[in-house]
Scaffold this motif. Structure first.
Motif, PDB file in Angstrom:
ATOM      1  N   ALA A  58      -3.385  21.856 -25.572  1.00  0.00           N
ATOM      2  CA  ALA A  58      -3.963  21.049 -26.264  1.00  0.00           C
ATOM      3  C   ALA A  58      -5.608  20.957 -26.248  1.00  0.00           C
ATOM      4  N   ALA A  59      -6.148  21.212 -25.043  1.00  0.00           N
ATOM      5  CA  ALA A  59      -7.395  21.292 -24.705  1.00  0.00           C
ATOM      6  C   ALA A  59      -7.785  22.713 -25.294  1.00  0.00           C
ATOM      7  N   MET A  60      -7.175  23.720 -25.147  1.00  0.00           N
ATOM      8  CA  MET A  60      -7.608  24.752 -25.980  1.00  0.00           C
ATOM      9  C   MET A  60      -7.612  24.856 -27.659  1.00  0.00           C
ATOM     10  N   MET A  61      -6.888  24.115 -28.186  1.00  0.00           N
ATOM     11  CA  MET A  61      -6.552  23.831 -29.533  1.00  0.00           C
ATOM     12  C   MET A  61      -7.843  23.137 -30.100  1.00  0.00           C
ATOM     13  N   ARG A  62      -8.385  22.061 -29.168  1.00  0.00           N
ATOM     14  CA  ARG A  62      -9.477  21.331 -29.689  1.00  0.00           C
ATOM     15  C   ARG A  62     -10.717  22.071 -29.710  1.00  0.00           C
ATOM     16  N   ALA A 106       2.361  34.205 -24.633  1.00  0.00           N
ATOM     17  CA  ALA A 106       1.869  34.299 -23.218  1.00  0.00           C
ATOM     18  C   ALA A 106       2.968  33.224 -22.316  1.00  0.00           C
ATOM     19  N   ILE A 107       3.356  31.999 -22.782  1.00  0.00           N
ATOM     20  CA  ILE A 107       4.155  31.294 -22.229  1.00  0.00           C
ATOM     21  C   ILE A 107       5.532  31.987 -22.079  1.00  0.00           C
ATOM     22  N   ASP A 130      -9.678  37.189 -31.773  1.00  0.00           N
ATOM     23  CA  ASP A 130      -9.220  37.746 -30.467  1.00  0.00           C
ATOM     24  C   ASP A 130      -9.984  37.218 -29.228  1.00  0.00           C
ATOM     25  N   LYS A 131     -11.134  36.334 -29.410  1.00  0.00           N
ATOM     26  CA  LYS A 131     -11.673  35.992 -28.394  1.00  0.00           C
ATOM     27  C   LYS A 131     -10.959  34.541 -28.114  1.00  0.00           C
ATOM     28  N   ASP A 132     -10.345  33.757 -28.774  1.00  0.00           N
ATOM     29  CA  ASP A 132      -9.506  32.632 -28.726  1.00  0.00           C
ATOM     30  C   ASP A 132      -8.105  33.129 -28.403  1.00  0.00           C
ATOM     31  N   GLU A 159      -5.420  34.062 -21.028  1.00  0.00           N
ATOM     32  CA  GLU A 159      -5.838  33.952 -19.649  1.00  0.00           C
ATOM     33  C   GLU A 159      -5.624  32.412 -18.904  1.00  0.00           C
ATOM     34  N   LYS A 160      -5.806  31.485 -19.805  1.00  0.00           N
ATOM     35  CA  LYS A 160      -5.808  30.097 -19.387  1.00  0.00           C
ATOM     36  C   LYS A 160      -4.345  29.913 -19.024  1.00  0.00           C
ATOM     37  N   ILE A 161      -3.399  30.203 -19.878  1.00  0.00           N
ATOM     38  CA  ILE A 161      -1.872  30.055 -19.703  1.00  0.00           C
ATOM     39  C   ILE A 161      -1.531  30.769 -18.439  1.00  0.00           C
TER      40      ILE A 161
END
Length: 234
Positions: free
Chosen positions: A46-50, A66-67, A159-161, A167-169
């Protein structure tokens, strides 16, 4: 000699053949993430989607992949991992209030019902005047160079997103498997997010670096004092 007709032979074979019973196909058992782990993953998604530049749905694909990949590495079946990943992604989309557009809203010429398409007079990238022709109201760029450059920029942002989400997951999944460790400065028990996390917070890390810097300065000062004394004695 007794002769058997083909029809009689088929009838005899059908009567003497044992019935075939197919094995029942049992669906794979449903496997779910632990509650605390699922909440942590949904919060991160949710934080990444915002923070996504284009749309929250830009994180949907890379986040699910990724998950699923991390769960498969932990021994989950592909179907179970994909179902759990999809459930977490959909929960994150619902948390941020994302509403999926319909087909008409996804078309490039759509603005809203009852409104004519926007007429462009300048290139969307370089702002130069568009050439006047029959397709001017559909044209967005002045030429193939600007169109290709805009496509490259759009792909770079996408690609950046995707890289940021993966990477965060990956980091979150790695942190969930780590054992708690004690902070080297204050002794607080915490879970590391990276392999080189030795302090529970940024404040502890800053204080430790300040102490190390002060100690190194004192050490260099003593060394310089010893050098000066040696020079004086000579």
């Amino acid at each position: 000699m007794l002769m058997i007709s083909p029809d009689a032979l088929l009838r005899l074979r059908s009567e003497t053949r044992a019935p075939v019973t197919l094995a029942l196909i049992r669906p794979a058992p449903v496997k779910k993430l632990p509650r605390h782990r699922r909440e942590a993953i949904v919060d991160a998604l949710a934080a990444m989607m915002r923070e996504a530049e284009l749309t929250p749905f830009a994180i949907e694909g890379p986040g699910r992949a990724a998950i699923r990949a991390r769960l498969c590495m932990f021994g989950w079946r592909w179907g179970q991992a994909d179902a759990a990943a999809d459930e977490a992604v959909q929960a994150a989309l619902a948390r941020v209030g994302a509403k999926r557009p319909d087909w008409k809203q996804g078309q490039p010429e759509w603005t809203q019902d009852g409104v004519t398409p926007q007429t462009r007079e300048r290139c969307a990238r370089c702002a130069k005047p568009l050439p006047i022709d029959d397709d001017a109201h559909w044209r967005k760029f002045c030429g193939p160079v600007c169109a290709q450059a805009a496509k490259v920029d759009r792909n770079r942002r996408r690609d950046k997103d995707e890289r940021y989400a993966k990477e965060k997951i990956y980091r979150l999944a790695w942190a969930e498997k780590q054992q708690p460790r004690a902070c080297k400065l204050c002794g607080t028990i915490f879970k590391p997010k990276r392999n080189n996390d030795y302090y529970c917070s940024r404040d502890c890390g800053d204080q430790s670096r300040v102490k190390a810097f002060s100690a190194s300065r004192r050490s260099r000062g003593r060394e310089m004092q010893m050098v000066c004394e040696a020079v004086r004695t000579e």
